[in-house]
Design a protein around this motif. Structure first.
Motif, PDB file in Angstrom:
ATOM      1  N   THR A 236       0.806  -1.210   0.000  1.00 38.87           N
ATOM      2  CA  THR A 236       0.000   0.000   0.000  1.00 38.87           C
ATOM      3  C   THR A 236       0.845   1.267   0.000  1.00 38.87           C
ATOM      4  N   GLN A 237       1.961   1.259   0.683  1.00 40.15           N
ATOM      5  CA  GLN A 237       2.848   2.414   0.695  1.00 40.15           C
ATOM      6  C   GLN A 237       4.287   1.960   0.839  1.00 40.15           C
ATOM      7  N   ILE A 238       5.170   2.688   0.145  1.00 43.03           N
ATOM      8  CA  ILE A 238       6.601   2.401   0.197  1.00 43.03           C
ATOM      9  C   ILE A 238       7.341   3.722   0.307  1.00 43.03           C
ATOM     10  N   LEU A 239       8.281   3.800   1.237  1.00 36.42           N
ATOM     11  CA  LEU A 239       9.187   4.930   1.333  1.00 36.42           C
ATOM     12  C   LEU A 239      10.619   4.406   1.343  1.00 36.42           C
ATOM     13  N   PHE A 240      11.540   5.250   0.893  1.00 35.91           N
ATOM     14  CA  PHE A 240      12.941   4.859   0.822  1.00 35.91           C
ATOM     15  C   PHE A 240      13.769   5.758   1.743  1.00 35.91           C
ATOM     16  N   HIS A 241      14.699   5.130   2.459  1.00 37.05           N
ATOM     17  CA  HIS A 241      15.580   5.878   3.358  1.00 37.05           C
ATOM     18  C   HIS A 241      16.754   4.983   3.732  1.00 37.05           C
ATOM     19  N   ASP A 242      17.909   5.577   3.940  1.00 41.18           N
ATOM     20  CA  ASP A 242      19.078   4.814   4.384  1.00 41.18           C
ATOM     21  C   ASP A 242      19.057   4.728   5.910  1.00 41.18           C
TER      22      ASP A 242
ATOM     23  N   GLU B 158      24.911   3.972   3.148  1.00 42.23           N
ATOM     24  CA  GLU B 158      24.815   4.643   1.847  1.00 42.23           C
ATOM     25  C   GLU B 158      24.094   3.800   0.807  1.00 42.23           C
ATOM     26  N   ARG B 159      23.361   2.781   1.272  1.00 42.72           N
ATOM     27  CA  ARG B 159      22.479   2.033   0.372  1.00 42.72           C
ATOM     28  C   ARG B 159      21.034   2.297   0.798  1.00 42.72           C
ATOM     29  N   VAL B 160      20.158   2.457  -0.201  1.00 44.70           N
ATOM     30  CA  VAL B 160      18.759   2.777   0.074  1.00 44.70           C
ATOM     31  C   VAL B 160      18.052   1.578   0.696  1.00 44.70           C
ATOM     32  N   ASP B 161      17.385   1.809   1.821  1.00 46.53           N
ATOM     33  CA  ASP B 161      16.554   0.793   2.451  1.00 46.53           C
ATOM     34  C   ASP B 161      15.080   1.104   2.157  1.00 46.53           C
ATOM     35  N   VAL B 162      14.214   0.179   2.523  1.00 44.42           N
ATOM     36  CA  VAL B 162      12.790   0.290   2.212  1.00 44.42           C
ATOM     37  C   VAL B 162      11.978   0.286   3.501  1.00 44.42           C
ATOM     38  N   LEU B 163      11.077   1.238   3.611  1.00 39.09           N
ATOM     39  CA  LEU B 163      10.102   1.256   4.708  1.00 39.09           C
ATOM     40  C   LEU B 163       8.747   0.888   4.140  1.00 39.09           C
TER      41      LEU B 163
ATOM     42  N   GLY C 122       1.089  -7.252   8.526  1.00 39.47           N
ATOM     43  CA  GLY C 122       0.615  -6.020   9.136  1.00 39.47           C
ATOM     44  C   GLY C 122       1.647  -5.294   9.958  1.00 39.47           C
ATOM     45  N   ASN C 123       2.910  -5.702   9.861  1.00 42.43           N
ATOM     46  CA  ASN C 123       3.977  -5.055  10.620  1.00 42.43           C
ATOM     47  C   ASN C 123       4.599  -3.903   9.834  1.00 42.43           C
ATOM     48  N   LEU C 124       4.808  -2.779  10.497  1.00 46.73           N
ATOM     49  CA  LEU C 124       5.609  -1.706   9.930  1.00 46.73           C
ATOM     50  C   LEU C 124       7.064  -2.150  10.020  1.00 46.73           C
ATOM     51  N   THR C 125       7.739  -2.208   8.877  1.00 46.37           N
ATOM     52  CA  THR C 125       9.052  -2.865   8.799  1.00 46.37           C
ATOM     53  C   THR C 125       9.982  -2.074   7.893  1.00 46.37           C
ATOM     54  N   TRP C 126      11.255  -2.002   8.277  1.00 45.70           N
ATOM     55  CA  TRP C 126      12.227  -1.504   7.317  1.00 45.70           C
ATOM     56  C   TRP C 126      13.113  -2.653   6.874  1.00 45.70           C
ATOM     57  N   LEU C 127      13.384  -2.660   5.585  1.00 46.64           N
ATOM     58  CA  LEU C 127      14.129  -3.745   4.955  1.00 46.64           C
ATOM     59  C   LEU C 127      15.493  -3.223   4.551  1.00 46.64           C
TER      60      LEU C 127
ATOM     61  N   PRO D 164      21.045  -5.412   1.144  1.00 52.31           N
ATOM     62  CA  PRO D 164      22.311  -6.124   1.348  1.00 52.31           C
ATOM     63  C   PRO D 164      23.427  -5.556   0.479  1.00 52.31           C
ATOM     64  N   ALA D 165      24.658  -5.809   0.883  1.00 50.08           N
ATOM     65  CA  ALA D 165      25.804  -5.392   0.077  1.00 50.08           C
ATOM     66  C   ALA D 165      25.865  -6.181  -1.218  1.00 50.08           C
ATOM     67  N   ASP D 166      25.477  -7.457  -1.149  1.00 49.78           N
ATOM     68  CA  ASP D 166      25.454  -8.323  -2.324  1.00 49.78           C
ATOM     69  C   ASP D 166      24.027  -8.379  -2.868  1.00 49.78           C
ATOM     70  N   PRO D 167      23.791  -7.947  -4.113  1.00 56.15           N
ATOM     71  CA  PRO D 167      22.441  -7.940  -4.675  1.00 56.15           C
ATOM     72  C   PRO D 167      21.763  -9.309  -4.680  1.00 56.15           C
ATOM     73  N   ASP D 168      22.537 -10.379  -4.613  1.00 54.76           N
ATOM     74  CA  ASP D 168      21.950 -11.719  -4.620  1.00 54.76           C
ATOM     75  C   ASP D 168      21.470 -12.159  -3.237  1.00 54.76           C
ATOM     76  N   ASP D 169      21.835 -11.403  -2.199  1.00 56.75           N
ATOM     77  CA  ASP D 169      21.391 -11.740  -0.852  1.00 56.75           C
ATOM     78  C   ASP D 169      20.005 -11.161  -0.577  1.00 56.75           C
ATOM     79  N   SER D 170      19.368 -11.646   0.482  1.00 59.72           N
ATOM     80  CA  SER D 170      18.051 -11.156   0.879  1.00 59.72           C
ATOM     81  C   SER D 170      18.173  -9.847   1.648  1.00 59.72           C
ATOM     82  N   TRP D 171      17.126  -9.030   1.540  1.00 58.68           N
ATOM     83  CA  TRP D 171      17.021  -7.817   2.326  1.00 58.68           C
ATOM     84  C   TRP D 171      16.610  -8.218   3.739  1.00 58.68           C
ATOM     85  N   LYS D 172      17.338  -7.748   4.727  1.00 59.47           N
ATOM     86  CA  LYS D 172      17.069  -8.129   6.106  1.00 59.47           C
ATOM     87  C   LYS D 172      15.893  -7.330   6.674  1.00 59.47           C
ATOM     88  N   SER D 173      14.960  -8.023   7.313  1.00 59.32           N
ATOM     89  CA  SER D 173      13.769  -7.390   7.875  1.00 59.32           C
ATOM     90  C   SER D 173      14.021  -6.895   9.296  1.00 59.32           C
TER      91      SER D 173
END
Length: 443
Positions: free
Chosen positions: A263-269, A274-279, A285-290, A293-302
């Protein structure tokens, strides 16, 4: 008189410590970096009473300086009454000039708005998504005084589709922003090649079909200097469209145990690397920032920030509320009860309209603390933006309210700092909807 004043202050400070009391009547529990207590005062910006127009269903909003006077102006989508409104900043949190930019058929069931200089004249324009079946472009009249007519055009190739979200970014690097629209399961790019008021200037490009599509938002995700797109799918693994000179390559957006709600996405480090994270909100239903990762093949940590459960969170913004240089998050939720309904059996444990903020602990794996501001039986609090509207150095919040009938509109949560724990929220109206305590499980 002095004795009475001291007694009144003592009563105000002493009341409201019961966690089962309505949120608004409780004392402030949050401190700023300077050790003062954070309280909030509501100031009305736009509603049916102020505008003498029956505006309803205030939802998504955008904030920018439209008239180049150095002050923030607020553009709001009022979907239920089909109005696109602007509140012109005057430098005073309690004083705004109000103006309908579009209404009726042109703005029918308007769902979302975005601000960008599509015409290239140095003045910011507006585009809107209308669920009734089109995208609308509104061109800034390039005048320093509010009230002038904004010329408009409905993008013909957008007709007949229920548009729900819009965004803007310079995708192809030509210094002119593209319009990104979402409808159904499709994301579409509209490129401007001439005067935007002319239909021939809008070139449509389909980005693909994405089942359960919730959102498409631009950001430089691979930090190569151009704008990529995060395609957020509701409850499904999402997709990154990586931009390479205006051409896109799709790759999975892998997140640890966190499918997006979209429903909504914001970007912030948030991590400071110096890499963009996701809010965002997750399917749970959890408000989460993701964390990217340094390696594009890795998962974004929740990193779970928090929840309003059972209240359904609908919107949020990022701001350093307490002045400690760490980005906090202000959020709102939506009641499942509509203004035209009555439910005498409704309790505090039923989904309601809430506003609160989450304090950043200053460490990636720290626990965010929740600070509720208000909770109402009615109300959908969806649009949020941060600005210091009273120029006192503390961040204020501009927000929208829908689902409340004649109480719908736009308002400011003016941050006020106190040396002692005063009442956390002061409403603008003497009579408002029923104020509720937080749910039993969160007391």
């Amino acid at each position: 008189m002095r004795t009475l004043a001291i007694l009144s202050l003592a009563l105000l400070v002493a009341c409201g410590d019961d966690p089962a009391a309505p949120v608004e009547t409780r004392n402030a529990d949050a401190k700023a970096a300077d050790e003062t207590y954070i309280t909030w005062e509501e100031l009305l910006v736009d509603d049916p009473g102020l505008s003498v127009i029956p505006i309803r269903g205030a939802g998504r909003m955008a904030l920018a300086d439209l008239d180049q006077d150095g002050l923030s102006d607020v553009v709001t989508a009022h979907g239920e009454s089909s109005h696109i409104r602007v509140a012109w900043g005057t430098g005073h949190a309690f004083d705004w000039a109000r103006h309908s930019l579009a209404e009726g058929v042109d703005a029918k069931e308007v769902e979302d708005v975005v601000i960008a200089d599509f015409s290239g004249d140095g003045w910011l324009d507006i585009a809107a998504a209308c669920r009734s079946g089109h995208l609308l472009y509104l061109q800034n009249p390039a005048q320093p005084h509010p009230g002038f007519l904004w010329k408009r055009t409905v993008i013909e190739s957008s007709r007949g589709k229920a548009w729900t979200r819009v965004a803007a970014a310079d995708i192809d690097g030509d210094q002119t922003p593209e319009l990104i629209g979402v409808q159904g399961s499709s994301a579409t790019l509209f490129q401007v090649t001439g005067a935007p008021l002319e239909q021939a200037s809008w070139n449509q490009r389909e980005l693909g079909a994405f089942p359960h599509l919730g959102n498409a938002q631009p950001a430089d995700l691979d930090h190569d200097g151009d704008q990529d797109l995060l395609i957020a799918l509701d409850g499904r693994p999402s997709v990154i469209l990586q931009n390479d000179g205006g051409e896109f390559t799709g790759s999975p957006f892998r997140a640890d145990d966190a499918n997006l709600r979209g429903t909504q996405i914001l970007f912030h480090d948030f991590s400071g690397d110096e890499r963009v994270d996701v809010l965002t909100l997750t399917a749970q239903g959890n408000l989460t920032w993701l964390e990217q990762p340094a390696d594009p093949d890795d998962s974004w940590k929740s990193h779970v920030i928090g929840t309003f459960s059972p209240d359904a969170m609908t919107g949020f913004t990022i701001a350093d509320i307490d002045g400690d240089s760490h980005p906090d998050v202000m959020a709102g939720s939506s009641s499942t009860l509509l203004a035209k309904q009555e439910d005498p059996d409704r309790t505090a444990d039923d989904p309601s309209g809430r506003i609160g903020w989450f304090r950043n602990p200053g460490a990636s794996d720290g626990d965010w603390s929740r600070h509720d501001i208000l909770r109402r039986q009615l109300g959908s609090f969806t649009g949020f933006a941060a600005a210091d509207v009273d120029s006192d150095g503390a961040v204020d919040i501009i927000a929208t309210r829908g689902g409340s009938g004649g109480l719908d509109g736009v308002f400011v949560l003016q941050q006020v700092r106190e040396s002692i724990p005063m009442r956390r929220f002061v409403a603008a109206r003497k009579t408002d909807d029923l104020s509720l305590p937080v749910p039993t499980a969160q007391q």
